[in-house]
Motif scaffolding. Structure first.
Motif, PDB file in Angstrom:
ATOM      1  N   GLN A 186       2.638  -4.597   3.008  1.00 16.38           N
ATOM      2  CA  GLN A 186       3.165  -5.871   3.503  1.00 16.38           C
ATOM      3  C   GLN A 186       3.075  -6.986   2.458  1.00 16.38           C
ATOM      4  OE1 GLN A 186       1.489  -6.785   7.314  1.00 16.38           O
ATOM      5  NE2 GLN A 186       3.307  -7.911   7.932  1.00 16.38           N
ATOM      6  N   CYS A 187       2.061  -6.889   1.574  1.00 17.23           N
ATOM      7  CA  CYS A 187       1.882  -7.890   0.515  1.00 17.23           C
ATOM      8  C   CYS A 187       3.096  -7.975  -0.410  1.00 17.23           C
ATOM      9  CB  CYS A 187       0.641  -7.538  -0.307  1.00 17.23           C
ATOM     10  SG  CYS A 187       0.465  -5.770  -0.651  1.00 17.23           S
ATOM     11  N   CYS A 188       3.825  -6.872  -0.548  1.00 17.58           N
ATOM     12  CA  CYS A 188       4.886  -6.760  -1.561  1.00 17.58           C
ATOM     13  C   CYS A 188       6.272  -6.491  -0.984  1.00 17.58           C
ATOM     14  CB  CYS A 188       4.559  -5.624  -2.525  1.00 17.58           C
ATOM     15  SG  CYS A 188       3.097  -5.910  -3.522  1.00 17.58           S
ATOM     16  N   TYR A 189       6.396  -6.420   0.347  1.00 17.94           N
ATOM     17  CA  TYR A 189       7.662  -5.937   0.905  1.00 17.94           C
ATOM     18  C   TYR A 189       8.343  -6.962   1.788  1.00 17.94           C
ATOM     19  CZ  TYR A 189      11.035  -2.440   2.454  1.00 17.94           C
ATOM     20  OH  TYR A 189      12.182  -1.757   2.688  1.00 17.94           O
ATOM     21  N   TRP A 252      -3.401   2.308  -0.433  1.00 19.66           N
ATOM     22  CA  TRP A 252      -2.750   2.137  -1.737  1.00 19.66           C
ATOM     23  C   TRP A 252      -1.389   1.468  -1.549  1.00 19.66           C
ATOM     24  CZ3 TRP A 252      -5.673   2.933  -5.831  1.00 19.66           C
ATOM     25  CH2 TRP A 252      -6.625   3.950  -5.845  1.00 19.66           C
ATOM     26  N   CYS A 253      -1.134   0.401  -2.325  1.00 22.77           N
ATOM     27  CA  CYS A 253       0.181  -0.253  -2.317  1.00 22.77           C
ATOM     28  C   CYS A 253       0.891   0.050  -3.631  1.00 22.77           C
ATOM     29  CB  CYS A 253       0.042  -1.764  -2.141  1.00 22.77           C
ATOM     30  SG  CYS A 253       1.618  -2.627  -2.342  1.00 22.77           S
ATOM     31  N   THR A 254       2.075   0.660  -3.536  1.00 19.88           N
ATOM     32  CA  THR A 254       2.814   1.045  -4.747  1.00 19.88           C
ATOM     33  C   THR A 254       3.325  -0.183  -5.496  1.00 19.88           C
ATOM     34  OG1 THR A 254       4.759   1.370  -3.339  1.00 19.88           O
ATOM     35  CG2 THR A 254       3.468   3.322  -3.893  1.00 19.88           C
ATOM     36  N   GLY A 255       3.504  -1.293  -4.778  1.00 20.15           N
ATOM     37  CA  GLY A 255       3.948  -2.522  -5.432  1.00 20.15           C
ATOM     38  C   GLY A 255       2.841  -3.178  -6.239  1.00 20.15           C
ATOM     39  N   CYS A 256       1.633  -3.159  -5.726  1.00 20.84           N
ATOM     40  CA  CYS A 256       0.486  -3.787  -6.400  1.00 20.84           C
ATOM     41  C   CYS A 256      -0.030  -2.946  -7.565  1.00 20.84           C
ATOM     42  CB  CYS A 256      -0.663  -3.982  -5.415  1.00 20.84           C
ATOM     43  SG  CYS A 256      -0.410  -5.263  -4.194  1.00 20.84           S
ATOM     44  N   ARG A 257       0.029  -1.609  -7.427  1.00 23.32           N
ATOM     45  CA  ARG A 257      -0.622  -0.740  -8.407  1.00 23.32           C
ATOM     46  C   ARG A 257       0.386  -0.002  -9.265  1.00 23.32           C
ATOM     47  NH1 ARG A 257      -6.090   0.283  -8.007  1.00 23.32           N
ATOM     48  NH2 ARG A 257      -5.660   1.245 -10.028  1.00 23.32           N
TER      49      ARG A 257
HETATM   50 ZN   LIG Z   1       1.260  -4.926  -2.636  1.00 18.95          ZN
END
Ligand SMILES: [Zn+2]
Length: 283
Positions: A186-189, A252-257
């Protein structure tokens, strides 16, 4: 606790393992690849698994073989669907074993979900932000994978998986173990009103709990929202009769990592693909 555990040995740096399941069933393997430890060049560096992203096919096939070798499977066991962001599920029998392993042309057509009770079949599917769903029925020795981007999610592919496993193997929902793997969080989407509208429709169709809607869909303004695809899939699974205590969810967030993962969203579409995998080794 994070269910997808990063492997630290150099020869296994391409793997996150679903260790809780593997500890319970010695013949089971399940996990998710990272972008590390492979042979692809930028922008696909280095463990790209996708044949459809204009990477060199030899590099992709070398990465795929490295994965099957490290899991103790023959490359012939690698089986995958076409992945068209829809909700069709196919049963993999001995006849379909190996489909799609070395070319896009012979993937299982129009399929985003695959299930099997055959041993020595390695089910795989491909990701750069979409949500990997894992299904394991220990009683009937059956496994499944579903590719759920926003389209697959709102068309409730998770429900179709439960139905398909019931029809094919006699699986009861309460017997199923499920996992929701690394994906964009949710942080990145951020999504637009087209997606927002479809999520409202899904909520109505399935009569999902209203108080959760504001959590999975945080409005930024009239036309934009940050959405939590992992949690939406978890709610669909619960609606399908899967016990909440049987659903594991990755943080795990694919956008953050981006050190670990490819992100279609964060890399403007020019990137590789990770794989989810699940399979039962020969008795
Ligand atoms: Zn993220």
């Amino acid at each position: 606790m994070e269910p997808f555990v990063i492997q630290t040995a150099a020869e296994h740096q391409h793997q996150l393992l679903l260790e809780g399941w593997i500890e319970q069933e010695q013949s089971l393997t399940a996990g998710f690849t990272t972008r590390k430890g492979g042979v692809s060049s930028p922008p696909f560096s280095s463990f790209n698994i996708g044949l459809h992203v204009h990477d060199q096919a030899e590099a992709v096939l070398a990465n795929r073989r490295r994965l099957t070798d490290s899991l103790g499977f023959s490359f012939d066991a690698w089986t995958c669907g076409e992945q068209v962001h829809a909700n069709k599920v196919a049963v993999v029998t001995a006849n379909e074993r190996g489909k799609g392993r070395s070319s896009m042309e012979d993937t299982l057509p129009g399929v985003d979900g695959i299930i099997t009770n055959e041993r020595d079949v390695l089910l795989t599917s491909f990701y750069a932000d979409c949500v990997p769903l894992y299904f394991w029925d220990p009683q009937h020795h059956a496994v499944g994978l579903a590719h759920a981007g926003w389209k697959g999610t709102v068309s409730a592919i998770a429900l179709n998986m439960v139905e398909a496993m019931r029809n094919a193997f006699g699986t009861e929902p309460h017997q199923l173990r499920c996992a929701i793997g690394p994906a964009i969080d949710q942080c990145c989407y951020e999504v637009n009103e087209v997606v927002i509208e479809r999520i409202y429709e899904l909520w109505q169709q399935l009569a999902l709990p209203n108080q959760l809607l504001d959590l999975v869909l945080k409005k930024q303004n009239e036309n934009k929202a940050m959405i939590n695809l992992k949690e939406i899939n978890r709610q669909i699974m619960i609606k399908a009769g899967i016990l909440a205590s049987h659903i594991e969810i990755s943080e795990w967030c694919t956008g953050c990592r981006r050190d670990l993962f490819y992100s279609h969203r964060m890399e403007n579409g020019k990137t590789g693909r990770m794989a989810s995998w699940i399979g039962l080794r020969k008795g």
